[in-house]
Design an enzyme around this catalytic site. Structure first.
Site, mmCIF file in Angstrom:
data_model
loop_
_atom_site.group_PDB
_atom_site.id
_atom_site.type_symbol
_atom_site.label_atom_id
_atom_site.label_comp_id
_atom_site.label_asym_id
_atom_site.label_seq_id
_atom_site.Cartn_x
_atom_site.Cartn_y
_atom_site.Cartn_z
ATOM 1 N N CYS A 41 -10.963 3.243 0.299
ATOM 2 C CA CYS A 41 -9.533 3.432 0.536
ATOM 3 C C CYS A 41 -9.207 2.640 1.792
ATOM 4 C CB CYS A 41 -9.193 4.917 0.724
ATOM 5 S SG CYS A 41 -7.470 5.213 1.214
ATOM 6 N N GLU A 58 -3.168 8.475 8.818
ATOM 7 C CA GLU A 58 -1.733 8.279 9.025
ATOM 8 C C GLU A 58 -1.231 9.047 10.254
ATOM 9 O OE1 GLU A 58 0.749 6.650 7.308
ATOM 10 O OE2 GLU A 58 -0.468 5.766 5.702
ATOM 11 N N ASP A 63 0.871 -1.173 0.000
ATOM 12 C CA ASP A 63 0.000 0.000 0.000
ATOM 13 C C ASP A 63 0.909 1.223 0.000
ATOM 14 O OD1 ASP A 63 -2.283 1.658 0.243
ATOM 15 O OD2 ASP A 63 -2.118 1.682 2.422
ATOM 16 N N SER A 64 0.324 2.379 -0.258
ATOM 17 C CA SER A 64 1.109 3.608 -0.220
ATOM 18 C C SER A 64 1.573 3.935 1.194
ATOM 19 C CB SER A 64 0.296 4.779 -0.768
ATOM 20 O OG SER A 64 -0.854 5.005 0.041
#
Length: 271
Positions: free
Chosen positions: A189, A153, A10-11
């Site tokens: 997402c 995040e 994943d990013s």
């Protein structure tokens, strides 16, 4: 073959929600997870950049002996899946969009589904195509929520700030009359499940929230069962790779995975 690892990337750490679901349904498997935290978010990047990043992540994971690759990122699944499959035709590759679309179609009662995602996922209409392929009569409303990624995040996924941002992004949906509102929202997402509580508080209990993690895990289980490739590991391992700060990966990743990463092996890699 059976004891080879399943690779995921994943990013950032959002894909750990997919890894968590996999660990619950397939606890005996070996896993290698790559979080490209140095270059997140992918969802605001152009198509060619996303494809280039995704191929680099795949190449790094392919240095290991994998039996399956899971694209634990909706943006990558939306934009780069065909390119990855073309370059690596020898390995089973599963994205998260189709399982998420399937879950949404199974959940909706009024055939109106909203999709929350990154800018690239919404603009590319990957969920629209996947949902309409299953249910051609469905109505799909997409909404880009780019700041949700950074909030997840940074650990701002609950409380006042998260709910106010959810109100901001969902204001157009919230002002619809009851008969015109979607009854199902896809968290398109892998970062967004951390904001599930805040989003649910804003939209109310009449709207069901769906994320692709559980459905993706079930698809992986089904494929491994069909090909007789389930692992037989008595002491399975999980290895983590990150392209940025290892300490931050551990600190931010723990809420996604739901377990302590203090003693886990997190390796810093360069793509």
């Amino acid at each position: 073959m059976n004891n080879k690892a399943i690779g995921l990337f994943d990013s950032g750490v959002g894909g750990l929600t997919v890894l968590k679901a996999l660990m619950q349904i397939l606890p005996g498997e070996n896993y290698i997870y790559l979080g490209d935290t140095a270059r997140l978010p992918y969802g605001t990047k152009g198509k060619e950049t996303i494809i280039r990043y995704a191929l680099q992540c795949t190449e790094k994971l392919m240095e290991n002996d994998l039996k399956m690759l899971v694209l634990a990122c909706n943006t990558v699944s939306s934009v780069a899946l065909p390119a990855i499959k073309e370059k690596y035709p020898h390995i089973e590759i599963i994205g998260v969009v189709e399982p998420g679309a399937e879950a949404a179609c199974n959940a909706t009662k009024n055939n109106h589904i909203a999709v929350l995602g990154t800018q690239s996922t919404i603009q590319g209409k990957a969920y629209d195509k996947a949902i309409l392929a299953i249910n051609p009569t469905a109505k799909v409303t997409g909404k880009a929520c780019p700041l949700f990624v950074g909030m997840a995040e940074e650990g701002l996924s609950q409380g006042f700030i998260a709910e106010e941002m959810a109100k901001h992004y969902l204001k157009d949906i919230l002002k619809l009359s009851k008969e015109n509102k979607p009854d199902t929202i896809v968290l398109g997402c892998t970062h967004f499940p951390l904001l599930k509580g805040a989003i649910q508080n804003v939209v109310g209990n009449d709207i069901q929230l769906v994320d692709s993690a559980q459905t993706t895990a079930k698809k992986v289980f089904a494929r491994l069962t069909k090909t007789n490739s389930l692992a037989e590991n008595k002491k399975p391992f999980i290895h983590f790779l990150t392209t940025d700060d290892v300490a931050k990966f551990k600190a931010v990743g723990e809420p996604f995975l739901g377990i302590s990463l203090d003693k886990s092996h997190v390796e810093l890699v360069d793509l």
